[in-house]
Design an enzyme around this catalytic site. Structure first.
Site, mmCIF file in Angstrom:
data_model
loop_
_atom_site.group_PDB
_atom_site.id
_atom_site.type_symbol
_atom_site.label_atom_id
_atom_site.label_comp_id
_atom_site.label_asym_id
_atom_site.label_seq_id
_atom_site.Cartn_x
_atom_site.Cartn_y
_atom_site.Cartn_z
ATOM 1 C CG HIS A 73 -1.021 0.617 5.755
ATOM 2 N ND1 HIS A 73 -1.311 1.867 5.943
ATOM 3 C CD2 HIS A 73 -1.807 -0.027 4.757
ATOM 4 C CE1 HIS A 73 -2.377 2.088 4.815
ATOM 5 N NE2 HIS A 73 -2.650 1.067 4.263
ATOM 6 C CG ASN A 112 -10.696 -0.450 3.155
ATOM 7 O OD1 ASN A 112 -9.469 -0.809 2.700
ATOM 8 N ND2 ASN A 112 -10.654 0.452 4.163
ATOM 9 C CG HIS A 113 -9.681 3.878 2.381
ATOM 10 N ND1 HIS A 113 -10.352 4.354 3.132
ATOM 11 C CD2 HIS A 113 -8.460 3.217 3.067
ATOM 12 C CE1 HIS A 113 -10.048 4.219 4.236
ATOM 13 N NE2 HIS A 113 -8.805 3.592 4.351
ATOM 14 C CD GLU A 117 -7.085 0.929 0.231
ATOM 15 O OE1 GLU A 117 -8.407 0.911 0.082
ATOM 16 O OE2 GLU A 117 -6.947 0.374 1.244
ATOM 17 C CG ASN A 118 -4.390 3.821 1.723
ATOM 18 O OD1 ASN A 118 -5.602 4.100 2.036
ATOM 19 N ND2 ASN A 118 -3.962 2.509 2.088
ATOM 20 C CG HIS A 124 -6.999 -4.103 0.519
ATOM 21 N ND1 HIS A 124 -6.174 -3.631 0.440
ATOM 22 C CD2 HIS A 124 -8.037 -3.471 1.260
ATOM 23 C CE1 HIS A 124 -5.923 -2.503 1.059
ATOM 24 N NE2 HIS A 124 -7.086 -2.302 1.542
ATOM 25 C CG ASP A 168 -1.804 -1.258 1.252
ATOM 26 O OD1 ASP A 168 -1.427 -2.339 0.960
ATOM 27 O OD2 ASP A 168 -2.934 -1.072 1.913
ATOM 28 C CG HIS A 223 -7.037 -3.336 4.937
ATOM 29 N ND1 HIS A 223 -7.249 -2.044 4.607
ATOM 30 C CD2 HIS A 223 -7.309 -3.582 6.092
ATOM 31 C CE1 HIS A 223 -8.151 -1.692 5.519
ATOM 32 N NE2 HIS A 223 -8.008 -2.595 6.423
#
Ligand code: FE2
Length: 258
Positions: free
Chosen positions: A177, A67-68, A39-40, A150, A8, A175
């Site tokens: 991290h 999820n983001h 995603e981040n 994830h 991530d 996910h």
């Protein structure tokens, strides 16, 4: 075939860290395909066409998410349009984006499948039957499959690893991290790790400034989080895959951004 999977990427510090590390990563590992969880990548939460474009410029071939992914509305068109980006396949049907994509690397057709855990995360369908359905759909069109799972809990990730062992080249967790120490090739030939970790600041709390995270835990009040930017590290794995689509090795890459 060699795959470099980047954990991530968190915000601008993560993108800048990856940009600085990429020449060294290429030189040392010579990957045939770079896959990154993005995603981040936008401000520490979500993804935009611009941040994805930056990652593609660095040589990332496929971006996975989680999820983001729907944080930024202006990215929805991009998620629908660009086949190089995937979102969890077990989200509601009709949501922007796709759950899997196929990349042709010479003679090898590589499927990249994104799934979300169902424990402590919102999904439309359980990831276990969804994985079966997606693999059935890809069957005949791919020679190897790399899965980004994830998910929040190690138990759900380990279970998915066993479910997919011998059926995919790699089942790589994202996910949390935080990288785990369980990278190995499972007996059936699937490279597995519960969590690859993140590409971002190690000075914070999973990517945000530590004093803000601590304030949140201390007060239980809403806190605005900023992305931490010191001591950026690259967390990744290198997976070697045979022509038959099974993995021969998985090695963790945990290096400070130069
Ligand atoms: Fe996530």
């Amino acid at each position: 075939m060699r795959f470099l999977f980047i954990g991530d990427i968190v915000g601008k510090p993560g993108r800048a860290g990856l940009a600085a590390a990429m020449p060294e990563l290429r030189e040392k590992h010579s990957p045939d395909l770079v896959i990154a969880n993005g995603e981040n990548s936008a401000g520490g939460l979500g993804i935009t066409e611009k941040t994805a474009g930056e990652l593609f410029e660095l040589g990332v071939g496929v971006i996975t998410t989680g999820n983001h992914v729907y944080r930024h509305r202006d990215a929805y068109g991009f998620l629908d349009r660009d086949h190089r980006v995937v979102r969890p396949a077990n989200y509601p049907a009709g949501n922007p984006g796709r759950g899997a994509t196929v990349v042709e690397l010479g003679a090898m057709r590589v499927g990249v499948l994104n799934l979300s855990g169902a424990v402590q995360l919102r999904v439309a369908r359980s990831p276990v039957p969804e994985a079966d359905a997606q693999l059935a759909r890809l069957d005949g069109d791919v020679d190897a499959v790399i899965v980004d799972f994830h998910a929040e809990t190690t138990s759900e990730k380990v279970a998915m690893g066993w479910h997919l062992d011998g059926r995919v080249a790699a089942c790589l967790g994202t996910h949390t991290h935080v990288p785990t120490a369980d990278a190995r090739v499972l007996p059936g030939g699937t490279a597995y790790i519960s969590d690859v970790g993140m590409t971002g600041s190690r000075a914070g709390v999973i990517g945000v400034r530590r004093e803000q995270a601590l304030e949140s835990f201390r007060t239980q009040m809403p806190i605005k989080f900023d992305t931490a930017d010191e001591d950026v590290w690259i967390n990744a794995v290198v997976v070697d895959v045979r022509d038959d689509g099974s993995a021969s090795s998985i090695d963790q890459v945990l290096i400070p951004a130069p």
